[in-house]
Design an enzyme around this catalytic site. Sequence first.
Site, PDB file in Angstrom:
ATOM      1  N   TYR A  74      25.788 -30.306  12.486  1.00 40.40           N
ATOM      2  CA  TYR A  74      26.111 -29.674  13.988  1.00 40.40           C
ATOM      3  C   TYR A  74      27.562 -29.027  13.668  1.00 40.40           C
ATOM      4  CZ  TYR A  74      27.268 -29.534  18.650  1.00 40.40           C
ATOM      5  OH  TYR A  74      27.360 -29.163  20.012  1.00 40.40           O
ATOM      6  N   PHE A 126      23.821  -0.044  29.315  1.00 42.97           N
ATOM      7  CA  PHE A 126      22.479  -0.715  28.437  1.00 42.97           C
ATOM      8  C   PHE A 126      22.452  -1.810  29.584  1.00 42.97           C
ATOM      9  CE2 PHE A 126      20.055  -4.084  26.306  1.00 42.97           C
ATOM     10  CZ  PHE A 126      19.230  -3.546  25.997  1.00 42.97           C
ATOM     11  N   THR A 127      21.149  -2.309  29.927  1.00 43.36           N
ATOM     12  CA  THR A 127      20.763  -3.198  30.844  1.00 43.36           C
ATOM     13  C   THR A 127      21.483  -4.392  30.916  1.00 43.36           C
ATOM     14  OG1 THR A 127      18.939  -4.039  29.643  1.00 43.36           O
ATOM     15  CG2 THR A 127      18.338  -2.128  30.950  1.00 43.36           C
ATOM     16  N   ASP A 217      29.778  -1.812  21.002  1.00 44.43           N
ATOM     17  CA  ASP A 217      28.355  -2.431  20.917  1.00 44.43           C
ATOM     18  C   ASP A 217      27.487  -2.106  19.564  1.00 44.43           C
ATOM     19  OD1 ASP A 217      25.700  -3.352  21.153  1.00 44.43           O
ATOM     20  OD2 ASP A 217      25.675  -2.698  23.264  1.00 44.43           O
ATOM     21  N   LYS A 260      18.704  -6.686  15.547  1.00 42.36           N
ATOM     22  CA  LYS A 260      18.300  -5.194  15.026  1.00 42.36           C
ATOM     23  C   LYS A 260      18.664  -5.073  13.696  1.00 42.36           C
ATOM     24  CE  LYS A 260      18.489  -4.690  19.833  1.00 42.36           C
ATOM     25  NZ  LYS A 260      18.723  -5.830  20.793  1.00 42.36           N
ATOM     26  N   ARG A 385      11.621   3.085  30.110  1.00 43.65           N
ATOM     27  CA  ARG A 385      13.206   3.111  30.171  1.00 43.65           C
ATOM     28  C   ARG A 385      13.460   4.369  31.146  1.00 43.65           C
ATOM     29  NH1 ARG A 385      15.654  -1.280  27.555  1.00 43.65           N
ATOM     30  NH2 ARG A 385      14.717  -1.762  29.382  1.00 43.65           N
ATOM     31  N   PHE A 452      12.684  -4.751  35.459  1.00 39.95           N
ATOM     32  CA  PHE A 452      11.965  -4.125  34.475  1.00 39.95           C
ATOM     33  C   PHE A 452      10.972  -5.295  33.640  1.00 39.95           C
ATOM     34  CE2 PHE A 452      14.426  -4.769  30.802  1.00 39.95           C
ATOM     35  CZ  PHE A 452      15.712  -4.805  31.437  1.00 39.95           C
TER      36      PHE A 452
END
Length: 460
Positions: A74, A126-127, A217, A260, A385, A452
Amino acid sequence: MVDLSQMAEPFKIKMVEPIKIRTRAEREKAIAEAGYNTFLLKSEDVWIDLLTDSGTAAMSDYQWAGMMLGDEAYAGSKNFYFLCDVVKDIMGYKYLVPTHQGRGAEHILSRYYIREGDHVPGNMYFTTTRLHQEMAGATFHDVIIDEAHNPSKEHPFKGNVDIAKLEKLVSEVGEDKIPYITVGAPVNMAGGQPVSMANMKEVAGFCRKRNIKVVLDAARVLENCYFIQQREDGYKDKNIKEICQELCSYTDACTMSAKKDAYVNIGGWLAMNDEDFFIEAKKQVVVYEGLHTYGGMAGRDMEAVARGFKEATENDEIVSWRVRQVEYLGNGLMQADIPIVRPVGGHAVFVDAKAFFPNLPQDQFPAQQLAAQIYIESGVRTMERGIVSAGRDPATGEHRIPKLELVRITIPRRVYTNSHMDVVVEGIKNLWKRRNDVKGLKMVFEPESLRFFQARFEQM
Ligand code: F0G
């Protein structure tokens, strides 16, 4: 002479997952049932899944081997400490707080820095990033260069911040109301367009004088570094890791979606140099993600993240091949005269839906329709998009009308071959021939935020 080493994938395939194509009639039924929203399709009904490059990578044998070494304690898992070492080595930040994925890091960052009435600039939105900023009480301001809003305009670093726009914002609202700027490198919504090192340095210089933090980011940062290596003077003899170290040195913190460029299916982190922020972020992560030494990831996940990120910076071939596969798809579409965003970005090819369907007004959702039609034509799943992703302005309740109305064809890392890319090109060529028969869509279900993902549509 052709460089043989550049001609084929720098890996061989050890395990495969069979995929099947549905008939056209089955695809028509499936997309109608999904409300013409590709997010609502069942993955089983998709042949080639180019919805996203997020969490869809194929891991290496080195990563899979690491999965067996998960220390599932943990607290204080050894995989966590390894992850800290790897990130520090590649990015240089002093402190790391693990999160389950990128938006977990965005949440903690926004809560820490933003006060009601603040303003946060960024190189295009960015969303999830913008929503977290708004939920914390800030207004987002787009300060990307104008070229980024023009799909056909060529520019090597279309993701750059326009310092004049930033300066204007500072003079309008005052530097005290701007806790930080988010610099996405590269910029997903602009087409995967990179930021140059020179621009990042200039942003840092501007912000440091005004006590505005610079937050990277870093979702696809290694791909951005590859573009710097290829396109910017002075970087061709540096490797991606060295470039990444320098890029991060101009920033104060980063949010990372490891899904990514770390070549994994889940994971993320928040990293920073400021100790007070680190202490507060550790308090927050316990509430929203998990203990500060796992942040929502299993030990084995942290090991896979660390190994994936390390591998991708130890051998430039991994990122180079990945970006060149995206370019291969882009070239195929350009040769067929399909209107796409230029230059081709690092993670996806973006089709210009306004140019594809010039007769459809934007409030009839041309990009949403294009994504639905690409699926019907070829079983290929892509993503809208455009106006649907942009959502509504929280102040006026009106649709935000983005200049870019795009369909993103996103390539998962190491998953598909160039034969799959050829299928995508042929399918879109077929659709191009019948483009004048396609009508608009009307929205029949609209969630309040991030619409979206779950909105539903009907044919007009
Ligand atoms: N920033 C950028 C530039 C992203 O592309 C994403 C996710 C995030 C932050 C959030 O990270 O998903 O790990 O929470 N992009 C995915 C996509 C969803 O399909 O482009 P996350």
